[in-house]
Design a protein around this motif. Structure first.
Motif, PDB file in Angstrom:
ATOM      1  N   ILE A 187       0.834  -1.199   0.000  1.00  0.00           N
ATOM      2  CA  ILE A 187       0.000   0.000   0.000  1.00  0.00           C
ATOM      3  C   ILE A 187       0.874   1.257   0.000  1.00  0.00           C
ATOM      4  O   ILE A 187       0.572   2.246  -0.670  1.00  0.00           O
ATOM      5  CB  ILE A 187      -0.945  -0.005   1.214  1.00  0.00           C
ATOM      6  N   LYS A 188       1.978   1.201   0.748  1.00  0.00           N
ATOM      7  CA  LYS A 188       2.887   2.342   0.807  1.00  0.00           C
ATOM      8  C   LYS A 188       3.446   2.679  -0.569  1.00  0.00           C
ATOM      9  O   LYS A 188       3.600   3.850  -0.936  1.00  0.00           O
ATOM     10  CB  LYS A 188       4.033   2.015   1.783  1.00  0.00           C
ATOM     11  N   LYS A 189       3.740   1.630  -1.355  1.00  0.00           N
ATOM     12  CA  LYS A 189       4.347   1.820  -2.675  1.00  0.00           C
ATOM     13  C   LYS A 189       3.307   1.750  -3.796  1.00  0.00           C
ATOM     14  O   LYS A 189       3.658   1.557  -4.965  1.00  0.00           O
ATOM     15  CB  LYS A 189       5.423   0.767  -2.904  1.00  0.00           C
ATOM     16  N   LEU A 190       2.045   1.880  -3.455  1.00  0.00           N
ATOM     17  CA  LEU A 190       0.978   1.797  -4.448  1.00  0.00           C
ATOM     18  C   LEU A 190       1.164   2.874  -5.518  1.00  0.00           C
ATOM     19  O   LEU A 190       1.341   4.049  -5.209  1.00  0.00           O
ATOM     20  CB  LEU A 190      -0.374   1.991  -3.753  1.00  0.00           C
ATOM     21  N   ARG A 191       1.150   2.449  -6.779  1.00  0.00           N
ATOM     22  CA  ARG A 191       1.384   3.377  -7.887  1.00  0.00           C
ATOM     23  C   ARG A 191       0.258   4.410  -7.989  1.00  0.00           C
ATOM     24  O   ARG A 191      -0.919   4.069  -7.924  1.00  0.00           O
ATOM     25  CB  ARG A 191       1.480   2.605  -9.200  1.00  0.00           C
ATOM     26  N   ILE A 192       0.649   5.671  -8.145  1.00  0.00           N
ATOM     27  CA  ILE A 192      -0.327   6.740  -8.315  1.00  0.00           C
ATOM     28  C   ILE A 192      -0.922   6.650  -9.711  1.00  0.00           C
ATOM     29  O   ILE A 192      -0.204   6.503 -10.697  1.00  0.00           O
ATOM     30  CB  ILE A 192       0.334   8.120  -8.110  1.00  0.00           C
ATOM     31  N   GLN A 193      -2.250   6.738  -9.796  1.00  0.00           N
ATOM     32  CA  GLN A 193      -2.930   6.667 -11.084  1.00  0.00           C
ATOM     33  C   GLN A 193      -3.589   8.001 -11.415  1.00  0.00           C
ATOM     34  O   GLN A 193      -4.015   8.738 -10.529  1.00  0.00           O
ATOM     35  CB  GLN A 193      -3.979   5.560 -11.076  1.00  0.00           C
ATOM     36  N   THR A 194      -3.643   8.289 -12.715  1.00  0.00           N
ATOM     37  CA  THR A 194      -4.330   9.478 -13.197  1.00  0.00           C
ATOM     38  C   THR A 194      -5.634   9.023 -13.836  1.00  0.00           C
ATOM     39  O   THR A 194      -5.627   8.289 -14.810  1.00  0.00           O
ATOM     40  CB  THR A 194      -3.469  10.230 -14.225  1.00  0.00           C
ATOM     41  N   PHE A 195      -6.751   9.461 -13.267  1.00  0.00           N
ATOM     42  CA  PHE A 195      -8.055   8.990 -13.715  1.00  0.00           C
ATOM     43  C   PHE A 195      -8.754   9.982 -14.644  1.00  0.00           C
ATOM     44  O   PHE A 195      -9.569   9.595 -15.466  1.00  0.00           O
ATOM     45  CB  PHE A 195      -8.953   8.713 -12.505  1.00  0.00           C
ATOM     46  N   CYS A 196      -8.448  11.266 -14.472  1.00  0.00           N
ATOM     47  CA  CYS A 196      -9.122  12.284 -15.288  1.00  0.00           C
ATOM     48  C   CYS A 196      -8.190  13.481 -15.437  1.00  0.00           C
ATOM     49  O   CYS A 196      -7.047  13.455 -14.980  1.00  0.00           O
ATOM     50  CB  CYS A 196     -10.444  12.701 -14.650  1.00  0.00           C
ATOM     51  N   GLU A 197      -8.695  14.545 -16.054  1.00  0.00           N
ATOM     52  CA  GLU A 197      -7.857  15.702 -16.333  1.00  0.00           C
ATOM     53  C   GLU A 197      -7.886  16.742 -15.215  1.00  0.00           C
ATOM     54  O   GLU A 197      -7.290  17.808 -15.349  1.00  0.00           O
ATOM     55  CB  GLU A 197      -8.312  16.346 -17.653  1.00  0.00           C
ATOM     56  N   ASN A 198      -8.561  16.426 -14.120  1.00  0.00           N
ATOM     57  CA  ASN A 198      -8.641  17.356 -12.994  1.00  0.00           C
ATOM     58  C   ASN A 198      -7.707  16.897 -11.878  1.00  0.00           C
ATOM     59  O   ASN A 198      -7.813  15.778 -11.390  1.00  0.00           O
ATOM     60  CB  ASN A 198     -10.083  17.432 -12.487  1.00  0.00           C
ATOM     61  N   ASN A 199      -6.779  17.766 -11.481  1.00  0.00           N
ATOM     62  CA  ASN A 199      -5.777  17.408 -10.475  1.00  0.00           C
ATOM     63  C   ASN A 199      -6.397  17.050  -9.134  1.00  0.00           C
ATOM     64  O   ASN A 199      -6.037  16.049  -8.510  1.00  0.00           O
ATOM     65  CB  ASN A 199      -4.785  18.559 -10.276  1.00  0.00           C
ATOM     66  N   GLU A 200      -7.365  17.906  -8.670  1.00  0.00           N
ATOM     67  CA  GLU A 200      -7.958  17.677  -7.362  1.00  0.00           C
ATOM     68  C   GLU A 200      -8.720  16.355  -7.325  1.00  0.00           C
ATOM     69  O   GLU A 200      -8.679  15.622  -6.325  1.00  0.00           O
ATOM     70  CB  GLU A 200      -8.898  18.836  -6.992  1.00  0.00           C
ATOM     71  N   ALA A 201      -9.406  16.043  -8.417  1.00  0.00           N
ATOM     72  CA  ALA A 201     -10.148  14.780  -8.478  1.00  0.00           C
ATOM     73  C   ALA A 201      -9.195  13.592  -8.432  1.00  0.00           C
ATOM     74  O   ALA A 201      -9.447  12.595  -7.747  1.00  0.00           O
ATOM     75  CB  ALA A 201     -11.000  14.728  -9.743  1.00  0.00           C
ATOM     76  N   ASN A 202      -8.066  13.700  -9.136  1.00  0.00           N
ATOM     77  CA  ASN A 202      -7.070  12.617  -9.120  1.00  0.00           C
ATOM     78  C   ASN A 202      -6.506  12.402  -7.724  1.00  0.00           C
ATOM     79  O   ASN A 202      -6.333  11.270  -7.266  1.00  0.00           O
ATOM     80  CB  ASN A 202      -5.929  12.928 -10.094  1.00  0.00           C
ATOM     81  N   ILE A 203      -6.217  13.502  -7.039  1.00  0.00           N
ATOM     82  CA  ILE A 203      -5.689  13.405  -5.677  1.00  0.00           C
ATOM     83  C   ILE A 203      -6.714  12.764  -4.756  1.00  0.00           C
ATOM     84  O   ILE A 203      -6.384  11.859  -3.966  1.00  0.00           O
ATOM     85  CB  ILE A 203      -5.279  14.809  -5.162  1.00  0.00           C
ATOM     86  N   MET A 204      -7.968  13.194  -4.853  1.00  0.00           N
ATOM     87  CA  MET A 204      -9.018  12.650  -3.986  1.00  0.00           C
ATOM     88  C   MET A 204      -9.220  11.153  -4.232  1.00  0.00           C
ATOM     89  O   MET A 204      -9.321  10.367  -3.288  1.00  0.00           O
ATOM     90  CB  MET A 204     -10.329  13.407  -4.229  1.00  0.00           C
ATOM     91  N   ILE A 205      -9.253  10.760  -5.497  1.00  0.00           N
ATOM     92  CA  ILE A 205      -9.471   9.336  -5.811  1.00  0.00           C
ATOM     93  C   ILE A 205      -8.298   8.494  -5.329  1.00  0.00           C
ATOM     94  O   ILE A 205      -8.489   7.409  -4.762  1.00  0.00           O
ATOM     95  CB  ILE A 205      -9.690   9.142  -7.330  1.00  0.00           C
ATOM     96  N   ASN A 206      -7.081   8.985  -5.518  1.00  0.00           N
ATOM     97  CA  ASN A 206      -5.917   8.221  -5.074  1.00  0.00           C
ATOM     98  C   ASN A 206      -5.847   8.104  -3.561  1.00  0.00           C
ATOM     99  O   ASN A 206      -5.467   7.060  -3.024  1.00  0.00           O
ATOM    100  CB  ASN A 206      -4.628   8.852  -5.625  1.00  0.00           C
ATOM    101  N   LEU A 207      -6.221   9.197  -2.864  1.00  0.00           N
ATOM    102  CA  LEU A 207      -6.263   9.134  -1.405  1.00  0.00           C
ATOM    103  C   LEU A 207      -7.324   8.138  -0.936  1.00  0.00           C
ATOM    104  O   LEU A 207      -7.088   7.330  -0.025  1.00  0.00           O
ATOM    105  CB  LEU A 207      -6.549  10.521  -0.824  1.00  0.00           C
ATOM    106  N   ASN A 208      -8.506   8.190  -1.558  1.00  0.00           N
ATOM    107  CA  ASN A 208      -9.569   7.238  -1.202  1.00  0.00           C
ATOM    108  C   ASN A 208      -9.158   5.807  -1.523  1.00  0.00           C
ATOM    109  O   ASN A 208      -9.496   4.879  -0.784  1.00  0.00           O
ATOM    110  CB  ASN A 208     -10.856   7.591  -1.953  1.00  0.00           C
TER     111      ASN A 208
END
Length: 460
Positions: A187-208
């Motif tokens: 989980i610590k090394k879980l790859r960050i994913q980009t889901f859409c073109e909005n930065n805040e949405a990507n951060i929120m989804i990755n945190l969740n």
């Protein structure tokens, strides 16, 4: 061993309903083949779906018949062979469930090629640098929560050492600790994913996403630790059986909560992405999925992900082209081999070298010495002795039976409740009746058992 047949039946039902989902069109996929939505109602595709479901129903019926027959088979063989047959049946069931899936997929790929069904994917790769920043390392989940799991595991370990628990139980506690540590690292090394073109949405989804992984790992490891604790206390006769039932129900509830959390994450992710232009990160997967003996396998060296979501479902599978998959397989096989050697190989080695158990008389006491059990019986409390090469029908109430050695409480039709300490491969047993209990013991050499019996007779 009837409960193994029930477990086998339950596994067959789980496999069946899991396989049924594959015949449903979802997210542009059917049998791991991307096809247009309008083709679902075509006669050829419907024939494939009907044929697939029919074959699954036949396999389920056969598996039920095998489960019923296995109830009889499991009572005919020693525990070691019974466990081996149990896992062989699970393997056969797993492999057989893949045959209809593989046939259906091959037919669908053939029809797709013949009809030139094209799926137009607007594939684009985008790295969200803001989402990849240290900000994403934040998480509302506190790792301190895992301290309670570690404390329970350490407490179990100390109990096992204090009361000289069977060596067969140690690997399960060690495995639980390995799973916890591996999960936290993953989980610590879980790859960050980009889901859409909005930065805040990507951060929120990755945190969740990271949060849900922590939550699920915590729930599962905590329920597992509590289950192991209750089992250990029950074996030490400090807890009643009702506690096992309670913790089993708790484990079931925990599993339901975990599945709910995963489903809730997917729903929130879908809702959030509905407001933005979603980015696609997967290539056309028709050539990436292969159906092996144990199910679908994903191979795509161009996909940066190590874990890949199964199309149309919540399951995750490895990208077999990645190093992480190879490390996992090597580690998994190594752990399994170590367990098998420790549980079966080492006791068998001791048995063939006549070192698994030794009987002796010291200071008016029968001393039973083994790597797996040690105890003594006061000769003055012995009321009578018997020797036999057939204990008759019986069952284990608690304790251990690997097929090589057995210890614990047993109930026999001939003798009632007994305390058993046996080298199972040597069919000669001494039955000792005392004021308090009935004991059944033997040596790892039949002639030595007979000789020790005669020596006891002279002491009476």
């Amino acid at each position: 061993m009837w409960y193994l047949a029930l477990i086998l039946m339950f596994i067959n039902i789980v496999f069946y309903y899991s396989s049924k989902r594959d015949s449903k069109y979802k997210d542009g996929n059917l049998f791991l083949v991307t096809i247009p939505e309008y083709t679902i109602e075509s006669i050829d595709v419907q024939k494939i779906i009907i044929s697939y479901n029919r074959q699954l129903n036949i396999l389920l019926s056969i598996s039920f018949i095998i489960s019923i027959i296995s109830i009889l088979l499991f009572n005919l063989f020693p525990p070691l062979i019974t466990v081996f047959i149990f896992f062989v049946l699970i393997f056969i069931n797993t492999v057989s469930m893949q045959i209809p899936f593989k046939k259906a997929r091959e037919k669908l790929l053939k029809i797709k090629k013949q009809n030139s069904w094209l799926i137009l994917n607007n594939i684009k790769y985008k790295i969200d640098l803001k989402a990849s920043s240290p900000y994403i390392e934040q998480s509302t989940f506190k790792l301190k929560h895992f301290y309670c799991v570690i404390i329970i595991d350490i407490y179990i370990f100390l109990l096992m050492i204090k009361y000289k628990a069977d060596v067969i139980i140690y690997p399960f506690i060690i495995l639980q600790m390995i799973i916890l540590l591996t999960g936290l690292i993953f989980i610590k090394k879980l790859r960050i994913q980009t889901f859409c073109e909005n930065n805040e949405a990507n951060i929120m989804i990755n945190l969740n996403r990271k949060q849900i992984f922590y939550d699920c790992l915590f729930c599962l490891t905590l329920s597992d630790a509590l289950f192991n604790l209750v089992i250990q206390l029950y074996l030490l006769e400090m807890f009643k059986f009702i506690y096992i039932i309670f913790v089993t129900i708790l484990s079931f509830i925990t599993t339901i909560i975990t599945l709910y959390k995963i489903k809730d994450y997917h729903n929130k992710k879908t809702e959030l992405l509905s407001h933005y232009n979603e980015c696609s990160y997967s290539l056309s997967s028709d050539d990436c999925w292969k159906i092996g003996l144990m199910g679908p396998a994903y191979y795509n060296p161009y996909d940066p992900r190590t874990l890949v979501s199964m199309p149309g479902g919540m399951q995750l599978t490895f990208n077999t082209a990645k190093k992480g998959y190879r490390y996992f397989i090597i580690g998994f096989i190594s752990v399994i081999l170590c367990f098998l050697i420790l549980i079966f190989g080492y006791p068998y080695y001791l048995d063939v070298t006549n070192n698994i158990v030794d009987l002796s008389l010291q200071n008016n006491k029968i001393i039973v010495t083994s790597e797996f059990y040690n105890f003594d019986i006061d000769i003055t409390k012995i009321e009578r002795l018997e020797i036999t090469n057939n204990l008759g029908d019986g069952k284990r109430i608690n304790g251990t039976d690997t097929g090589i050695y057995a210890k614990g409480k047993y109930r026999f039709e001939k003798y009632g409740d007994c305390k058993v300490y046996l080298a199972s491969l040597h069919k000669c047993y001494i039955i000792i009746y005392t004021e308090d209990d009935i004991y059944i013991i033997n040596d790892d050499n039949i002639e030595d058992t007979k000789s020790f019996y005669q020596q006891l007779k002279t002491k009476q």
